[in-house]
Design an enzyme around this catalytic site. Sequence first.
Site, PDB file in Angstrom:
ATOM      1  CD  GLU A 267       2.855   1.614  -1.558  1.00 48.32           C
ATOM      2  OE1 GLU A 267       4.787   1.941  -1.557  1.00 48.32           O
ATOM      3  OE2 GLU A 267       2.531   1.702  -2.351  1.00 48.32           O
TER       4      GLU A 267
ATOM      5  CD  GLU B 156      -0.648   3.743  -2.923  1.00 50.85           C
ATOM      6  OE1 GLU B 156       0.205   4.656  -3.793  1.00 50.85           O
ATOM      7  OE2 GLU B 156      -0.209   4.510  -1.544  1.00 50.85           O
TER       8      GLU B 156
HETATM    9  O1  AHR Z   1       1.056   7.776  -4.522  1.00 50.15           O
HETATM   10  C1  AHR Z   1       2.485   8.214  -4.757  1.00 50.15           C
HETATM   11  C2  AHR Z   1       3.022   7.141  -3.634  1.00 50.15           C
HETATM   12  O2  AHR Z   1       3.213   6.155  -4.063  1.00 50.15           O
HETATM   13  C3  AHR Z   1       2.512   6.338  -2.333  1.00 50.15           C
HETATM   14  O3  AHR Z   1       2.455   7.935  -1.267  1.00 50.15           O
HETATM   15  C4  AHR Z   1       2.817   5.172  -2.236  1.00 50.15           C
HETATM   16  O4  AHR Z   1       2.019   4.359  -1.129  1.00 50.15           O
HETATM   17  C5  AHR Z   1       3.195   4.267  -3.594  1.00 50.15           C
HETATM   18  O5  AHR Z   1       4.819   3.931  -3.224  1.00 50.15           O
END
Ligand code: AHR
Length: 507
Positions: free
Chosen positions: A179, A298
């Site tokens: 990110e 994610e």
């Molecule tokens: O999964 C929680 C957080 O969400 C992670 O650390 C990050 O990559 C995302 O913003």
Amino acid sequence: MSTHLDRAEAKLTVDPAFEIGEVNPRLFGSFVEHLGRCVYTGVHEPDHPAARADGLRQDVLDLVRELGVTLIRYPGGNFVSGYRWEDGVGPVAERPRRLDPAWCSIETNEFGLHEFMRFTEVAGVEPMMALNLGTRGPQEARELLEYCNHPGGTAWSELRRSHGVDKPHGIRLWCLGNELDGPWQMGHKTADEYGRVAAEAARVMRMTDPDVRLVACGSSNSSMPTFAAWEGTVLEHTYEHVDYISLHAYYEEIDGDVDSFLAVAEDMEHFIDSVVATCDHVRAKLRGKKRIELSFDEWNVWYRRLRDRATEPDWEIGPRLLEDNYTVTDAVVVGSLLVTLLRHCDRVTAACLAQLVNVIAPIMTEPGGLAWRQTSFYPFSDAARHGRGRVLRIEPHSTRHQTADYGEVNLLHSVAVQEDEDTITLFAVNRDTDRPLDLVADVRATGAVRVLEHRVLADADRHARNTAQQPDRVQPRQHTGATIDSGVLAAELPPLSWNVLRVTAAS
Ligand code: AHR
């Protein structure tokens, strides 16, 4: 399709002649970050009565296996962008304690690379290693790769061997940072800055181990102001050097608008389509040969608005952070997101439910106590078990309804997977909160003659949850009444439900 007052309906045809693609087992990945209690008192708790000699919780390992996870991303997340991997190897007693500014916690480094690799081995999953390209760069990334994958005879590989790991880990999948488009990220970068660093890291990594598969960071979510431009620029720098681009998305029910929440897979569909279009635009522009794959590394339901990250850091070890307790509604949405991932299996070839234990997770634990399944555990384990094989193209015609965020949407959201010669599984969500949905599927072309099972996750109380006190309050049940007659499958999908309908050609 017409709307009836008390029942919704949907029709579709399943024909093995029409295929979207083969499901890559990496689609059923998850994520372990050094965040809250995911690691400490989650997967690792040496003092727990169920702890193994290596400190891993056997009760958690059993649930991880039951969940059917295939791949685990590690060690972050936001955490990785300030992480020094060297802190987590070597004798545990000598490992440093550090501040983790990402989650305002203290990191003891009691759990590191080899403890994680041991966890993946015992759990029977593939590791997906994320690199710090926030506060560090290509050099440290390459050194970590050499430490992990080089057989021996060099300083880094011999250091690994001196740490008791003789054989190289052979880690294939690597994320080039996390990110980095996000201003909250340590080492946040512009697309050009990140694209250059990612390309350089990718080049030196491939020079060290040509077998690695590399994931470039896409946008943190599709609402980022730089979304799509970021992917375009990053891919122009990295196209020849990487295999995947990442996508991240989290969804939540906002202000009780359950109809929009149950339709969030529409956003995920649009997100995937847009990233595919951007990848293929860059491919055309650069006269590229290969196609970039999508790593949705994610995704989940996450009540970010209730986010409990301390504003005033209290610097605890393994604090209770992001411990969302999922409802039946949340689980149905997780099922719907899985339907979308499967429907895009031709391009989405890796994905990670974020995260695995305690932190926005399907598995919860109490320190010294129980480990149990959240509601969201069930759709994931169903999909991981039966969503293997070929995804078939289906075009359902369904009763529709209006949503505030996504306009008119189908009440049925579904996908068909051919598991083997004889067996077809239909994963189906009824988005209607009040009415059952009558599903009629023409399955003549599959030769199906019999319903193997109709498993349903639904509840009269859409807010029902599993807790430490009532760990089995919500569970899937077999639903009766589904039939196949002359090649036509008929089934009733209860209001607001996740359904697994399995049919077979074997008599
Ligand atoms: O999964 C929680 C957080 O969400 C992670 O650390 C990050 O990559 C995302 O913003």
